[in-house]
Scaffold this motif. Structure first.
Motif, short mmCIF file in Angstrom:
data_model
loop_
_atom_site.label_atom_id
_atom_site.label_comp_id
_atom_site.label_asym_id
_atom_site.label_seq_id
_atom_site.Cartn_x
_atom_site.Cartn_y
_atom_site.Cartn_z
N PRO A 1 -6.08 -89.27 -29.83
CA PRO A 1 -5.25 -90.30 -29.15
C PRO A 1 -3.70 -90.31 -29.72
CG PRO A 1 -7.09 -91.36 -30.07
CD PRO A 1 -7.09 -89.97 -30.69
N ASP A 2 -3.54 -89.93 -30.70
CA ASP A 2 -2.07 -89.78 -31.02
C ASP A 2 -1.31 -88.82 -30.38
OD1 ASP A 2 -2.39 -92.01 -32.97
OD2 ASP A 2 -2.31 -90.53 -34.46
N GLN A 3 -1.93 -87.70 -29.89
CA GLN A 3 -1.21 -86.71 -29.24
C GLN A 3 -0.56 -87.02 -27.92
OE1 GLN A 3 -3.23 -82.93 -28.09
NE2 GLN A 3 -1.56 -81.77 -29.24
N ARG A 4 -1.31 -88.19 -27.20
CA ARG A 4 -0.64 -88.72 -26.10
C ARG A 4 0.80 -89.37 -26.28
NH1 ARG A 4 -4.85 -92.41 -24.19
NH2 ARG A 4 -6.06 -92.02 -26.07
N PHE A 5 1.04 -89.53 -27.72
CA PHE A 5 2.16 -90.48 -27.80
C PHE A 5 3.14 -89.86 -29.06
CE2 PHE A 5 -1.23 -93.46 -27.04
CZ PHE A 5 -0.92 -93.73 -25.69
N GLY B 1 -0.63 -81.60 -15.12
CA GLY B 1 -0.66 -83.00 -15.84
C GLY B 1 -1.54 -83.08 -16.83
N LEU B 2 -2.42 -82.17 -17.01
CA LEU B 2 -3.12 -81.90 -18.03
C LEU B 2 -2.38 -81.62 -19.44
CD1 LEU B 2 -6.39 -80.46 -16.75
CD2 LEU B 2 -6.18 -83.07 -17.27
N GLU B 3 -1.77 -80.57 -19.23
CA GLU B 3 -0.65 -80.30 -20.24
C GLU B 3 0.22 -81.20 -20.84
OE1 GLU B 3 -0.68 -75.26 -19.48
OE2 GLU B 3 0.91 -76.40 -18.61
N GLU B 4 0.57 -81.98 -20.00
CA GLU B 4 1.46 -83.17 -20.21
C GLU B 4 0.67 -84.30 -21.19
OE1 GLU B 4 3.22 -84.59 -16.83
OE2 GLU B 4 4.79 -83.16 -16.84
N ASN B 5 -0.78 -84.03 -20.97
CA ASN B 5 -1.69 -85.15 -21.73
C ASN B 5 -2.29 -84.55 -22.84
OD1 ASN B 5 -2.15 -88.01 -20.46
ND2 ASN B 5 -1.53 -86.44 -18.69
N GLY B 6 -1.69 -83.28 -23.38
CA GLY B 6 -2.12 -82.51 -24.60
C GLY B 6 -3.21 -81.59 -24.39
N PHE B 7 -3.66 -81.04 -23.41
CA PHE B 7 -4.55 -80.19 -23.18
C PHE B 7 -4.17 -79.00 -22.94
CE2 PHE B 7 -6.48 -84.04 -21.33
CZ PHE B 7 -7.77 -84.31 -22.19
N GLU B 8 -5.01 -77.71 -23.48
CA GLU B 8 -4.52 -76.37 -23.34
C GLU B 8 -5.55 -75.91 -22.07
OE1 GLU B 8 -5.11 -71.84 -25.15
OE2 GLU B 8 -5.25 -73.65 -26.47
N VAL B 9 -4.71 -75.48 -20.72
CA VAL B 9 -5.28 -75.16 -19.63
C VAL B 9 -5.48 -73.75 -19.09
CG1 VAL B 9 -5.33 -75.94 -17.34
CG2 VAL B 9 -4.76 -77.53 -19.07
N GLU B 10 -6.48 -73.24 -18.80
CA GLU B 10 -6.55 -71.91 -17.90
C GLU B 10 -6.76 -72.01 -16.53
OE1 GLU B 10 -5.97 -67.86 -18.50
OE2 GLU B 10 -6.16 -69.05 -20.25
N VAL B 11 -6.20 -71.30 -15.67
CA VAL B 11 -6.59 -71.49 -14.31
C VAL B 11 -6.86 -70.28 -13.55
CG1 VAL B 11 -5.37 -71.99 -12.17
CG2 VAL B 11 -4.51 -73.33 -13.99
N ALA B 12 -7.77 -70.14 -12.94
CA ALA B 12 -8.31 -69.11 -12.02
C ALA B 12 -8.25 -69.57 -10.60
CB ALA B 12 -9.76 -68.80 -12.29
N TYR B 13 -7.38 -68.73 -9.97
CA TYR B 13 -7.14 -69.09 -8.55
C TYR B 13 -8.17 -68.26 -7.48
CZ TYR B 13 -2.61 -70.35 -10.44
OH TYR B 13 -1.75 -71.28 -11.15
N ASP B 14 -9.17 -67.71 -7.76
CA ASP B 14 -10.32 -67.51 -7.04
C ASP B 14 -11.57 -67.42 -7.85
OD1 ASP B 14 -10.87 -64.71 -8.28
OD2 ASP B 14 -8.81 -64.21 -7.42
N GLY B 15 -12.82 -67.38 -7.07
CA GLY B 15 -14.17 -67.14 -7.80
C GLY B 15 -14.26 -66.11 -8.72
N ARG B 16 -13.75 -65.14 -8.39
CA ARG B 16 -14.20 -63.80 -9.25
C ARG B 16 -13.51 -64.01 -10.36
NH1 ARG B 16 -13.21 -58.59 -6.17
NH2 ARG B 16 -10.98 -59.44 -6.11
N MET B 17 -12.30 -64.30 -10.43
CA MET B 17 -11.65 -64.76 -11.64
C MET B 17 -12.08 -65.78 -12.56
SD MET B 17 -7.34 -65.54 -12.37
CE MET B 17 -6.95 -65.70 -14.16
N GLY B 18 -12.36 -66.95 -11.90
CA GLY B 18 -13.15 -68.15 -12.49
C GLY B 18 -14.67 -67.64 -13.12
N LYS B 19 -15.27 -67.03 -12.42
CA LYS B 19 -16.49 -66.47 -12.93
C LYS B 19 -16.33 -65.62 -14.25
CE LYS B 19 -20.67 -63.98 -11.29
NZ LYS B 19 -21.28 -62.95 -10.39
N SER B 20 -15.29 -64.82 -14.39
CA SER B 20 -15.17 -63.85 -15.46
C SER B 20 -14.52 -64.61 -16.65
CB SER B 20 -13.97 -62.67 -15.03
OG SER B 20 -13.68 -62.23 -16.21
#
Length: 228
Positions: free
Chosen positions: A126-130, A20-39
């Protein structure tokens, strides 16, 4: 493009928010556990962090402390099933900016993200949404139309989705695996050449009749859109 870190061990939730965020023009990084998130939180810069509390290895409170030691201003939104007042108070005391309890409406999360990014001075364009623009290539995301040098380029639905994905990540190499997941909603099958076929379709339509080529291949890695 604003960078957002999601630290969430529920894979379906994390991937849905990421998409959903990428469809709205954001670059997203995901960490699936706390260790990776902390790093990631300790070693990279993000414009905003979405953080679960109950995580393997390191919980959200610990990660929030790490974030605040590194950057006192980056917005942190807690996204968690823990809705108790004590949980909320502890999160705010450690530096969280907002607290959203699951289940949640993505539109509400998106609205909160935009508010905090605006306050932090990293407002969304704003323009990137459209509309997406790369050199003389224009992609109208609402009308699902593509133009190059003022000439309308007819695309099929899948061709448009593929081009839109590449344009949202301008200059960034997108792997075949990611393309398969985002455009076809399937796991990438190494035995099929459907992605190469569609890349060739796009090249013929958006590049063939123009001197400047925008669609490029990174051998063995994927594809990207850029002015070169």
């Amino acid at each position: 493009m604003q960078r957002i870190l999601i630290v969430e061990d529920e894979v379906k939730v994390a991937n849905a928010v990421k998409k959903g965020l990428e469809e709205n023009g954001f670059e997203v990084e995901v960490a699936y556990d706390g260790r990776m998130g902390k790093s990631l939180a300790a070693g990279q810069d993000f414009d905003l962090v979405i953080l679960d509390l109950n995580l393997p290895y390191n919980n959200g409170y610990e990660i929030c402390e790490v974030i605040r030691r590194r950057n006192s201003k980056v917005p942190v939104i807690m996204l968690t099933a823990l809705g108790g007042m004590d949980d909320k108070m502890q999160a705010f005391e450690l530096g969280a900016d907002d607290y959203l309890v699951k289940p949640f409406d993505f539109r509400e999360l998106l609205a909160r993200i935009r508010v905090f990014l605006k306050r932090a001075g990293a407002d969304v364009v704003p323009d990137q949404r459209f509309k997406l623009v790369i050199a003389d290539l224009e992609i109208d995301r609402e009308r699902k139309e593509v133009w190059r040098s003022g000439k309308k380029i007819p695309l099929t639905a899948k061709e448009f989705q593929l081009l839109e994905l590449l344009a949202l990540h301008k200059g960034k190499v997108i792997s075949k695996t990611t393309i398969a997941e985002r455009v076809w909603n399937i796991d990438f099958d190494t035995g099929t050449n459907v992605i190469e076929v569609y890349i060739n379709f796009l090249r013929k339509k958006i590049d063939k009749d123009f001197d400047r080529k925008l669609l490029h291949t990174k051998t063995g890695m994927g594809y990207y859109l850029a002015e070169e």
